[in-house]
Design a protein around this motif. Sequence first.
Motif, PDB file in Angstrom:
ATOM      1  N   ILE A 156      86.985  73.723  74.996  1.00  0.00           N
ATOM      2  CA  ILE A 156      86.416  73.815  76.345  1.00  0.00           C
ATOM      3  C   ILE A 156      87.501  73.895  77.418  1.00  0.00           C
ATOM      4  O   ILE A 156      87.541  74.849  78.208  1.00  0.00           O
ATOM      5  CB  ILE A 156      85.491  72.601  76.623  1.00  0.00           C
ATOM      6  CG1 ILE A 156      84.320  72.586  75.639  1.00  0.00           C
ATOM      7  CG2 ILE A 156      84.984  72.638  78.068  1.00  0.00           C
ATOM      8  CD1 ILE A 156      83.419  71.371  75.771  1.00  0.00           C
ATOM      9  N   LYS A 157      88.357  72.914  77.453  1.00  0.00           N
ATOM     10  CA  LYS A 157      89.295  72.748  78.567  1.00  0.00           C
ATOM     11  C   LYS A 157      90.178  73.965  78.855  1.00  0.00           C
ATOM     12  O   LYS A 157      90.279  74.392  80.021  1.00  0.00           O
ATOM     13  CB  LYS A 157      90.163  71.514  78.310  1.00  0.00           C
ATOM     14  CG  LYS A 157      91.147  71.191  79.425  1.00  0.00           C
ATOM     15  CD  LYS A 157      91.963  69.975  79.058  1.00  0.00           C
ATOM     16  CE  LYS A 157      93.014  69.678  80.114  1.00  0.00           C
ATOM     17  NZ  LYS A 157      93.853  68.517  79.729  1.00  0.00           N
ATOM     18  N   LEU A 176      88.402  78.984  86.020  1.00  0.00           N
ATOM     19  CA  LEU A 176      88.542  78.490  87.385  1.00  0.00           C
ATOM     20  C   LEU A 176      89.721  79.158  88.092  1.00  0.00           C
ATOM     21  O   LEU A 176      89.657  79.448  89.289  1.00  0.00           O
ATOM     22  CB  LEU A 176      88.726  76.969  87.370  1.00  0.00           C
ATOM     23  CG  LEU A 176      87.472  76.145  87.058  1.00  0.00           C
ATOM     24  CD1 LEU A 176      87.837  74.683  86.830  1.00  0.00           C
ATOM     25  CD2 LEU A 176      86.448  76.273  88.182  1.00  0.00           C
ATOM     26  N   THR A 232      87.869  76.748  80.484  1.00  0.00           N
ATOM     27  CA  THR A 232      87.359  76.459  81.830  1.00  0.00           C
ATOM     28  C   THR A 232      88.484  76.535  82.856  1.00  0.00           C
ATOM     29  O   THR A 232      88.279  76.983  83.985  1.00  0.00           O
ATOM     30  CB  THR A 232      86.697  75.075  81.887  1.00  0.00           C
ATOM     31  OG1 THR A 232      87.623  74.071  81.442  1.00  0.00           O
ATOM     32  CG2 THR A 232      85.450  75.020  81.014  1.00  0.00           C
ATOM     33  N   GLN A 245      88.626  71.164  87.919  1.00  0.00           N
ATOM     34  CA  GLN A 245      88.782  71.076  86.463  1.00  0.00           C
ATOM     35  C   GLN A 245      88.808  69.625  85.994  1.00  0.00           C
ATOM     36  O   GLN A 245      88.137  69.258  85.022  1.00  0.00           O
ATOM     37  CB  GLN A 245      90.078  71.780  86.054  1.00  0.00           C
ATOM     38  CG  GLN A 245      90.558  71.495  84.636  1.00  0.00           C
ATOM     39  CD  GLN A 245      89.890  72.343  83.578  1.00  0.00           C
ATOM     40  OE1 GLN A 245      88.891  73.001  83.845  1.00  0.00           O
ATOM     41  NE2 GLN A 245      90.428  72.342  82.385  1.00  0.00           N
TER      42      GLN A 245
END
Length: 361
Positions: free
Chosen positions: A101-102, A109, A105, A278
């Motif tokens: 995920i991180k 962003l 994302t 974030q």
Amino acid sequence: MTESDNILPPRPAPAKIGFFEKWLSLWVALCIATGIGLGSLAPGFFDQLARLEYANVNFAVAVLIWAMVYPMMVNVDFNSLRHIGDKPKGLVVTIAVNWLIKPFTMAALGVLFFQYLFADLISPAEAQSYIAGLILLGAAPCTAMVFVWSQLTRGDATYTLVQVSVNDLIMVFAFAPIVAFLLGVTDITVPWETLVISVVLYVLVPLICGAITRKWLIGHKRQGESGKDAVQRFEAIVKPFSIFGLLAMVVLLFGFQGQVILDKPVVITLIAAPLLVQSYGIFTIAYAAAWFWRIPHNVAAPCALIGTSNFFELAVAVAISLFGLQSGAALATVVGVLVEVPVMLSLVALANRSKHMFPAN
């Protein structure tokens, strides 16, 4: 029943964050000002430092990065991996957030903010450089400060060590491919050879040296001293070098970036914006998943915080190797240091206030 039967055992004293860690953002801010000032007063000195490199690896930067990273790697105990199956839910959340995920994302962003929301404020070339720095931060989960955040939430120390050890092993193999993929997706040229060299130099080699050092310390511990005490005694000796490395790195980077920042002071705020979104977003995802899965708080809090925090030392080193000391990517990774500590302290407070929502440890 006697009076003593009604006396509860004393609760352990709350963990305290160290003086340096507590005011890390202040020290970084002071070093930023120092670097900008020195860059304006002595630009020739920084030009000379920039020339001290071979194969895209700057020697001054390499020494400072090693000073930061090596003490952290000594803390990694691979013997803790025997506990990997004790509490699998927390480890699943950690791995899923950190690696599935991180990074994605953060890249999304970066594109959203710099190619759309801030498109009128910066050039396309600057946007690409800042996005690259954010990608490097997003793909590097924390390996050191997470122990501080875990202590402040009274997390399970052994299992936090398991989470960090597993993350470091995954990072050796996954960091370069994920970064290369995301840089390629965002149309940034990927120098594969430099990326692989950076991972070997700043992750694999320090990790091996840290493991060898840890084994030697435990094998040569003092009489009556535990292996853990021996490692902590060594850590106390080398920690000042780690602190010096971090602060000197900030001075160095902002010395190179000084004129850019003086010309465009708003750039720090622009970079901080997606980092803030974030950080709070990733914590919310991980913490909510832990709550939904009924994970005990002493595992839930660290597994959410480890995903939120960044291994900014690695991100800084790779940004410099890939894009140069004066790049926007390097600047973005250093802004990550400035943002991280106040954000993480606010999330620690939130985790402690919401402890009652989770099962007992």
